[in-house]
Design a protein around this motif. Structure first.
Motif, PDB file in Angstrom:
ATOM      1  N   PRO A 111      65.685  53.259  10.363  1.00 40.08           N
ATOM      2  CA  PRO A 111      64.416  53.328   9.616  1.00 40.08           C
ATOM      3  C   PRO A 111      63.399  52.351  10.175  1.00 40.08           C
ATOM      4  O   PRO A 111      63.736  51.383  10.870  1.00 40.08           O
ATOM      5  CB  PRO A 111      64.830  52.960   8.183  1.00 40.08           C
ATOM      6  N   PHE A 112      62.146  52.597   9.838  1.00 41.03           N
ATOM      7  CA  PHE A 112      61.060  51.763  10.347  1.00 41.03           C
ATOM      8  C   PHE A 112      61.206  50.315   9.908  1.00 41.03           C
ATOM      9  O   PHE A 112      60.857  49.393  10.660  1.00 41.03           O
ATOM     10  CB  PHE A 112      59.720  52.332   9.864  1.00 41.03           C
ATOM     11  N   GLN A 113      61.738  50.088   8.704  1.00 37.53           N
ATOM     12  CA  GLN A 113      61.835  48.726   8.183  1.00 37.53           C
ATOM     13  C   GLN A 113      62.738  47.837   9.037  1.00 37.53           C
ATOM     14  O   GLN A 113      62.550  46.618   9.082  1.00 37.53           O
ATOM     15  CB  GLN A 113      62.365  48.752   6.748  1.00 37.53           C
ATOM     16  N   GLN A 160      60.559  46.755  12.049  1.00 33.16           N
ATOM     17  CA  GLN A 160      59.174  46.437  11.702  1.00 33.16           C
ATOM     18  C   GLN A 160      58.758  45.068  12.227  1.00 33.16           C
ATOM     19  O   GLN A 160      57.706  44.918  12.854  1.00 33.16           O
ATOM     20  CB  GLN A 160      59.000  46.500  10.183  1.00 33.16           C
ATOM     21  N   GLU A 178      53.443  53.416   6.190  1.00 33.52           N
ATOM     22  CA  GLU A 178      53.895  52.038   6.385  1.00 33.52           C
ATOM     23  C   GLU A 178      53.347  51.434   7.674  1.00 33.52           C
ATOM     24  O   GLU A 178      52.944  50.271   7.689  1.00 33.52           O
ATOM     25  CB  GLU A 178      55.422  51.981   6.393  1.00 33.52           C
ATOM     26  N   ASP A 229      54.754  63.845  11.205  1.00 29.91           N
ATOM     27  CA  ASP A 229      55.223  62.529  10.783  1.00 29.91           C
ATOM     28  C   ASP A 229      54.148  61.464  10.976  1.00 29.91           C
ATOM     29  O   ASP A 229      53.945  60.608  10.107  1.00 29.91           O
ATOM     30  CB  ASP A 229      56.483  62.166  11.576  1.00 29.91           C
TER      31      ASP A 229
END
Length: 281
Positions: free
Chosen positions: A127-129, A132, A219, A213
């Motif tokens: 995931p992006f988190q 990040q 985010e 997307d």
């Protein structure tokens, strides 16, 4: 047999209705006058506790919300073009980077090929988190934070297009590629004149997924863009106050138009690309 078909058709129709119902309600809300919209959706809009009186067709269609959005809301057009500036170069860069990489994974043999492709898959599911902070530090060191490039450059190196294009290129018969080599075609000529035309469904599928997307991203712009003048259209909707509910419906409708047009024009390629991505020779 007929009863079974009718039952199957009814179930599928109900499932499709559940998918289409929010879009129909959104379209109806975009053409409702302000007073009717508040009367029907007082509770969801936080203006009261009355029951919801949803309608698929406005009682009195009005152009006011669309007029205010398209004529009296310059910020909407700024964010719309910001999305185009960010998404279109990103998709073009993904094609230039992902297509040759996918062709190499599909048709070349080199050491640690499976391990490297496994890393691509791992990066794809993260995931992006997770990345990040590291992405933020890299973009800060490059000096491109709070610019369009902070979204374009990371998107160009996305691993999802490589995965989808690789499966599509793997479906191309090896004897066809070998025949091109026997006729004197080089690696680059074979890739351009054999790989790209035959792998077009997978390429179109990958770019369409990336386009949708990136168009809906929230985010990444919130993290990398501090200047609201650079924000994409996806961040316009949450910024509309509840006293502009009709404009919010109209903005949501206009925002959906471009991805919908892309899907309509690439529907056949999408089906072929998804089918090819699940088939391995």
């Amino acid at each position: 047999m007929r009863k079974k078909r009718r039952l199957t058709g009814a179930v599928l129709f109900g499932a499709c209705l559940l998918v289409w119902l929010p879009l129909i309600l959104m379209t109806a809300g975009a053409w409702m006058p302000e007073d009717e919209l508040y009367w029907r959706y007082l509770s969801p809009l936080g203006l009261g506790r009355d029951t919801v009186r949803a309608a698929l067709i406005p009682s009195y269609p009005s152009w006011e919300a669309m007029k205010e959005l398209l004529i009296g809301s310059p910020g909407f057009f700024v964010m719309f073009w910001n999305s185009c500036i960010q998404v279109i170069p990103m998709a073009a860069g993904q094609f230039l980077v992902a297509a040759p990489a996918a062709w190499a994974f599909a048709k070349f043999r080199f050491p640690a090929k499976k391990q490297l492709f496994g890393i691509y898959v791992l990066l794809m599911v993260l995931p992006f988190q997770v990345t990040q902070v590291s992405n933020y530090l890299v973009l800060d060191r490059l000096g491109i934070l709070n610019t369009h490039l902070s979204l374009i450059l990371p998107g160009i190196w996305s691993t999802l297009p490589v995965f989808i294009m690789t499966r599509s290129f793997e479906a191309i018969p090896d004897p066809l590629v070998e025949a091109a080599y026997l006729d004197g075609a080089g690696q680059w000529y074979t890739f351009v004149h054999v790989g790209l035309p035959l792998g077009y469904p997978g390429i179109a599928t990958a770019l369409m997924f990336s386009f949708v997307d990136s168009w809906n991203a929230l985010e990444q712009p919130l993290t990398y863009l501090k200047d609201k003048n650079l924000w994409p259209i996806a961040l316009y909707l949450p910024d509309i106050a509840r006293d502009k509910a009709s404009v919010a419906f109209a903005a949501a409708l206009v925002t959906c138009l471009l991805p919908a047009l892309v899907y309509v024009n690439c529907q056949e390629e999408l089906e072929q690309g998804v089918a090819a991505s699940g088939v391995k020779q």
